[in-house]
Design a protein around this motif. Structure first.
Motif, PDB file in Angstrom:
ATOM      1  N   ARG A  91      52.887  79.955  29.979  1.00  0.00           N
ATOM      2  CA  ARG A  91      53.687  79.034  30.789  1.00  0.00           C
ATOM      3  C   ARG A  91      53.911  79.533  32.214  1.00  0.00           C
ATOM      4  NH1 ARG A  91      59.051  76.896  28.121  1.00  0.00           N
ATOM      5  NH2 ARG A  91      58.660  78.942  27.265  1.00  0.00           N
ATOM      6  N   TYR A  92      53.951  80.879  32.412  1.00  0.00           N
ATOM      7  CA  TYR A  92      54.187  81.367  33.773  1.00  0.00           C
ATOM      8  C   TYR A  92      53.080  80.935  34.729  1.00  0.00           C
ATOM      9  CZ  TYR A  92      50.821  85.204  33.156  1.00  0.00           C
ATOM     10  OH  TYR A  92      49.678  85.921  32.949  1.00  0.00           O
ATOM     11  N   LEU A  93      51.874  80.684  34.181  1.00  0.00           N
ATOM     12  CA  LEU A  93      50.792  80.201  35.042  1.00  0.00           C
ATOM     13  C   LEU A  93      51.074  78.783  35.524  1.00  0.00           C
ATOM     14  CD1 LEU A  93      47.517  81.513  33.323  1.00  0.00           C
ATOM     15  CD2 LEU A  93      48.597  82.346  35.428  1.00  0.00           C
ATOM     16  N   VAL A  94      51.713  77.993  34.660  1.00  0.00           N
ATOM     17  CA  VAL A  94      52.085  76.621  35.049  1.00  0.00           C
ATOM     18  C   VAL A  94      53.119  76.689  36.179  1.00  0.00           C
ATOM     19  CG1 VAL A  94      53.104  74.439  34.271  1.00  0.00           C
ATOM     20  CG2 VAL A  94      51.604  75.727  32.737  1.00  0.00           C
ATOM     21  N   VAL A  95      54.107  77.588  36.021  1.00  0.00           N
ATOM     22  CA  VAL A  95      55.154  77.749  37.045  1.00  0.00           C
ATOM     23  C   VAL A  95      54.527  78.222  38.363  1.00  0.00           C
ATOM     24  CG1 VAL A  95      57.250  79.014  37.665  1.00  0.00           C
ATOM     25  CG2 VAL A  95      56.922  78.219  35.315  1.00  0.00           C
ATOM     26  N   LEU A  96      53.641  79.207  38.251  1.00  0.00           N
ATOM     27  CA  LEU A  96      52.974  79.744  39.446  1.00  0.00           C
ATOM     28  C   LEU A  96      52.161  78.647  40.151  1.00  0.00           C
ATOM     29  CD1 LEU A  96      52.707  82.567  40.738  1.00  0.00           C
ATOM     30  CD2 LEU A  96      50.530  82.780  39.545  1.00  0.00           C
ATOM     31  N   GLY A  97      51.449  77.852  39.376  1.00  0.00           N
ATOM     32  CA  GLY A  97      50.677  76.741  39.944  1.00  0.00           C
ATOM     33  C   GLY A  97      51.585  75.746  40.646  1.00  0.00           C
ATOM     34  N   GLY A  98      52.748  75.487  40.035  1.00  0.00           N
ATOM     35  CA  GLY A  98      53.718  74.563  40.645  1.00  0.00           C
ATOM     36  C   GLY A  98      54.205  75.080  41.988  1.00  0.00           C
TER      37      GLY A  98
ATOM     38  N   LEU B 296      39.215  79.844  49.063  1.00  0.00           N
ATOM     39  CA  LEU B 296      39.285  81.308  49.058  1.00  0.00           C
ATOM     40  C   LEU B 296      39.854  81.821  47.739  1.00  0.00           C
ATOM     41  CD1 LEU B 296      40.474  82.093  52.712  1.00  0.00           C
ATOM     42  CD2 LEU B 296      38.241  82.584  51.687  1.00  0.00           C
ATOM     43  N   PHE B 297      40.906  81.142  47.224  1.00  0.00           N
ATOM     44  CA  PHE B 297      41.482  81.556  45.936  1.00  0.00           C
ATOM     45  C   PHE B 297      40.487  81.328  44.794  1.00  0.00           C
ATOM     46  CE2 PHE B 297      45.588  81.510  48.145  1.00  0.00           C
ATOM     47  CZ  PHE B 297      46.111  82.703  47.666  1.00  0.00           C
ATOM     48  N   LEU B 298      39.701  80.261  44.900  1.00  0.00           N
ATOM     49  CA  LEU B 298      38.676  79.984  43.893  1.00  0.00           C
ATOM     50  C   LEU B 298      37.606  81.077  43.912  1.00  0.00           C
ATOM     51  CD1 LEU B 298      37.904  77.813  41.789  1.00  0.00           C
ATOM     52  CD2 LEU B 298      36.480  76.759  43.547  1.00  0.00           C
ATOM     53  N   LEU B 299      37.242  81.482  45.114  1.00  0.00           N
ATOM     54  CA  LEU B 299      36.272  82.562  45.289  1.00  0.00           C
ATOM     55  C   LEU B 299      36.825  83.855  44.696  1.00  0.00           C
ATOM     56  CD1 LEU B 299      33.506  82.947  46.775  1.00  0.00           C
ATOM     57  CD2 LEU B 299      34.837  83.932  48.655  1.00  0.00           C
TER      58      LEU B 299
ATOM     59  N   VAL C 189      44.933  79.286  39.144  1.00  0.00           N
ATOM     60  CA  VAL C 189      46.039  78.301  39.184  1.00  0.00           C
ATOM     61  C   VAL C 189      46.573  78.158  40.615  1.00  0.00           C
ATOM     62  CG1 VAL C 189      46.767  78.403  36.767  1.00  0.00           C
ATOM     63  CG2 VAL C 189      47.882  79.885  38.432  1.00  0.00           C
ATOM     64  N   ILE C 190      46.531  79.251  41.398  1.00  0.00           N
ATOM     65  CA  ILE C 190      46.953  79.131  42.805  1.00  0.00           C
ATOM     66  C   ILE C 190      45.974  78.199  43.540  1.00  0.00           C
ATOM     67  CG2 ILE C 190      47.268  80.357  45.000  1.00  0.00           C
ATOM     68  CD1 ILE C 190      48.306  82.764  43.371  1.00  0.00           C
ATOM     69  N   ALA C 191      44.678  78.392  43.280  1.00  0.00           N
ATOM     70  CA  ALA C 191      43.668  77.521  43.895  1.00  0.00           C
ATOM     71  C   ALA C 191      43.926  76.060  43.512  1.00  0.00           C
ATOM     72  CB  ALA C 191      42.268  77.945  43.462  1.00  0.00           C
ATOM     73  N   ALA C 192      44.212  75.829  42.226  1.00  0.00           N
ATOM     74  CA  ALA C 192      44.439  74.461  41.747  1.00  0.00           C
ATOM     75  C   ALA C 192      45.687  73.860  42.396  1.00  0.00           C
ATOM     76  CB  ALA C 192      44.577  74.454  40.220  1.00  0.00           C
ATOM     77  N   GLY C 193      46.787  74.626  42.402  1.00  0.00           N
ATOM     78  CA  GLY C 193      48.036  74.122  42.994  1.00  0.00           C
ATOM     79  C   GLY C 193      47.878  73.856  44.474  1.00  0.00           C
TER      80      GLY C 193
END
Ligand SMILES: [Zn+2]
Length: 164
Positions: A30-37, A76-79, A98-102
């Protein structure tokens, strides 16, 4: 542009759909969901930075939408995610992904809600494909509808306790 809450809400909802239907809870904590948000709101850091710059220089500054809404940041985050995954560091690869996605969802939503021009900074290309409509009057209603639909979805799937 959508409300800050809308950015976070839509990003979390989309990531949560991936978590539940594609990756599973174990692989997608779940922390990945929060981080993405949070990453879904990160591009708007240019708003407080504009205030700060204005305060320090005694001028009126507005960088909003000029740099941080560029698609170069999620790229860049995807890379970074690809490199980390390739190096066998799955934890940080997932964090970067998840940062790239958010981050990607932020300018995408801004565009969908009414148009930003610097999606390709530092390249000089201007975007002209973002719709120019007036859904701005319905921002609060959009948030309410999203939240209710999501709560019903979670209740139907007996997952509402995940959030309480
Ligand atoms: Zn924005």
């Amino acid at each position: 542009m959508p409300y800050a809450v809308t950015h976070v809400l839509i990003t979390i909802l989309i990531l949560d759909l991936f978590r539940h239907y594609i990756f599973g809870k174990e692989k997608f904590p779940r922390y990945l969901v929060v981080l993405g948000g949070i990453a879904g709101l990160a591009p708007d850091i240019d708003i407080p930075l504009s205030w700060l710059y204005g305060l320090m220089t005694g001028t009126v500054a507005d960088f909003h939408g000029l740099f941080t809404h560029s698609l170069i940041f999620p790229l860049l985050f995807l890379l970074a995610a690809s490199l980390l995954y390739w190096k066998g560091n799955k934890h940080w690869a997932a964090v970067s992904l998840v940062i790239a996605a958010g981050w990607f969802l932020h300018p995408t939503l801004d565009c969908f809600f009414g148009g930003y021009k610097n999606l390709f900074w530092p390249l000089p290309w201007a975007t002209s494909f973002c719709p120019e409509w007036t859904i701005g009057n319905y921002y609060a209603a959009i948030d309410a509808i999203l939240l209710v639909v999501w709560m019903v979805h979670e209740e139907v799937h007996k997952r509402i306790k995940d959030y309480i």
